[in-house]
Design a protein around this motif. Structure first.
Motif, mmCIF file in Angstrom:
data_model
loop_
_atom_site.group_PDB
_atom_site.id
_atom_site.type_symbol
_atom_site.label_atom_id
_atom_site.label_comp_id
_atom_site.label_asym_id
_atom_site.label_seq_id
_atom_site.Cartn_x
_atom_site.Cartn_y
_atom_site.Cartn_z
ATOM 1 N N CYS A 1 -45.144 38.622 -14.181
ATOM 2 C CA CYS A 1 -43.783 38.681 -13.646
ATOM 3 C C CYS A 1 -43.703 38.026 -12.274
ATOM 4 C CB CYS A 1 -43.317 40.131 -13.546
ATOM 5 S SG CYS A 1 -42.990 40.946 -15.124
ATOM 6 N N LYS A 2 -44.611 38.386 -11.389
ATOM 7 C CA LYS A 2 -44.537 37.898 -10.013
ATOM 8 C C LYS A 2 -44.826 36.405 -9.919
ATOM 9 C CE LYS A 2 -44.916 42.370 -7.934
ATOM 10 N NZ LYS A 2 -45.747 43.532 -7.635
ATOM 11 N N ILE B 1 -41.469 34.914 -10.761
ATOM 12 C CA ILE B 1 -40.477 35.179 -9.722
ATOM 13 C C ILE B 1 -40.645 34.182 -8.573
ATOM 14 C CG2 ILE B 1 -39.773 36.827 -7.928
ATOM 15 C CD1 ILE B 1 -40.593 39.066 -9.902
ATOM 16 N N TRP C 1 -35.191 35.125 -11.177
ATOM 17 C CA TRP C 1 -35.691 36.426 -11.582
ATOM 18 C C TRP C 1 -35.755 37.369 -10.384
ATOM 19 C CZ3 TRP C 1 -36.771 36.320 -16.784
ATOM 20 C CH2 TRP C 1 -37.093 35.084 -17.353
ATOM 21 N N ASN C 2 -35.737 38.667 -10.687
ATOM 22 C CA ASN C 2 -36.203 39.667 -9.735
ATOM 23 C C ASN C 2 -37.226 40.529 -10.469
ATOM 24 O OD1 ASN C 2 -34.858 41.842 -11.161
ATOM 25 N ND2 ASN C 2 -32.951 41.232 -10.165
ATOM 26 N N THR C 3 -37.821 41.486 -9.781
ATOM 27 C CA THR C 3 -38.917 42.252 -10.378
ATOM 28 C C THR C 3 -38.510 42.919 -11.686
ATOM 29 O OG1 THR C 3 -39.916 42.639 -8.212
ATOM 30 C CG2 THR C 3 -40.562 44.133 -9.989
ATOM 31 N N ALA D 1 -37.490 40.364 -14.551
ATOM 32 C CA ALA D 1 -38.690 39.703 -15.073
ATOM 33 C C ALA D 1 -39.454 40.648 -15.992
ATOM 34 C CB ALA D 1 -39.581 39.242 -13.921
ATOM 35 N N PHE E 1 -41.173 41.557 -2.658
ATOM 36 C CA PHE E 1 -40.527 41.704 -3.967
ATOM 37 C C PHE E 1 -39.699 42.983 -3.958
ATOM 38 C CE2 PHE E 1 -44.438 39.384 -4.623
ATOM 39 C CZ PHE E 1 -44.094 38.366 -5.496
#
Length: 294
Positions: A182-183, A186, A193-195, A198, A244
């Motif tokens: 995810c990160k 991002i 995206w955000n945490t 995602a 994040f």
């Protein structure tokens, strides 16, 4: 791959079915997520040269000095991308993490070894970044991905996971991989995206991450020194990083991972976990009985 995501990002977030098709296709065709097993040993090069500067440490063979210069410039470029990438690269510097150039390998892009404070990168992965924009984007995602594993390690996530039951340990290892995926997206797809969005998207990949789930279960199973004061919910909260937004719901994160692990694998893990706990309780009773006899 970036083109696919750029064109499909809006539809992906609207259509769960399309999301699964697109992401699964990328997984199978590009082998993207098989490149960074967090505890798998990568081939080691004999270190003859260490290039140091106030910002980053790069280790390599003498023959890879030119590749090391390319790597250093790539790291600087990533740091300049945006505020979040700057935070990630600064975390490498702050923790004195070494980037080690190793022999060519086509089976993975990079690997962070838990407890080693080192990210190993095959030389061909670095040199290939100049060949296409897609390769450069994949490289950036790899650096963010492995750096995220480094931060997870520094927070004690993997150490704490060993104190859980094998099943809960497997959940932590699976979350660790999804979190890094995810990160990485991002940071390299800023404003897309955000945490939480995602995670909602990439959680459909959990059933493809059996190797991480099994790895976590094995590690939890071989460790007999359990600390009953450590709770899985407290460990999961450590996945929230500076730079994040936080995961909205810790319990939802855990339940989602449990629900999306391959059902046949989950049945097997639950059964083995119950057997493990039963034996552990029996051993504890035997140990207490022997202590009282003494």
């Amino acid at each position: 791959m970036k083109d696919i995501f750029d064109k499909a990002s809006i539809k992906i977030r609207k259509s769960k079915l399309l999301k699964i098709f697109v992401l699964s296709g990328i997984l199978l065709s590009h082998n993207k997520f098989n490149n960074d097993l967090i505890a798998e040993e990568a081939p080691l090069a004999s270190i003859e040269t260490t290039i140091k500067n106030p910002e980053i440490n790069i280790s390599c063979d003498e023959k890879d000095k030119d590749t090391a210069k390319i790597l250093k410039n790539l790291i600087y470029d990533i740091e300049d991308d945006n505020e979040t990438s700057q935070f990630i690269i600064k975390s490498l510097e702050k923790n004195n993490t070494v980037l080690e150039i190793v022999n060519e390998n086509s089976s993975y892009n990079g690997a962070y070894g838990i407890g080693k404070n080192k990210i190993e990168i095959p030389r061909n992965i670095i040199n290939n970044t100049t060949k296409s924009k897609e390769n450069l984007t994949k490289f950036k995602r790899m650096i963010i991905h492995e750096s995220t594993h480094m931060l997870q390690d520094k927070k004690g996530i993997f150490t704490d996971a060993k104190q859980l039951s094998p099943l809960d340990c497997s959940i932590i290892y699976t979350i660790a991989e999804i979190d890094a995926i995810c990160k990485s997206y991002i940071v390299t797809s800023e404003n897309s995206w955000n945490t939480n969005s995602a995670f909602d998207c990439f959680s459909c990949m959990i059933s493809c991450l059996d190797s991480y789930t099994k790895q976590g279960f094995y590690i939890g199973k071989i460790n007999n020194l359990k600390n009953s004061n450590i709770k899985i919910e407290d460990i999961v909260k450590k996945f929230n990083n500076e730079g994040f937004d936080d995961y909205n719901d810790t319990n939802k994160l855990i339940s989602t991972v449990k629900d999306k692990i391959n059902s046949n694998l989950m049945k097997k893990l639950i059964s083995e976990n119950e057997e493990y706990i039963k034996k552990a309780q029996e051993q504890k009773i035997i140990a207490l009985t022997n202590f009282e006899k003494e």
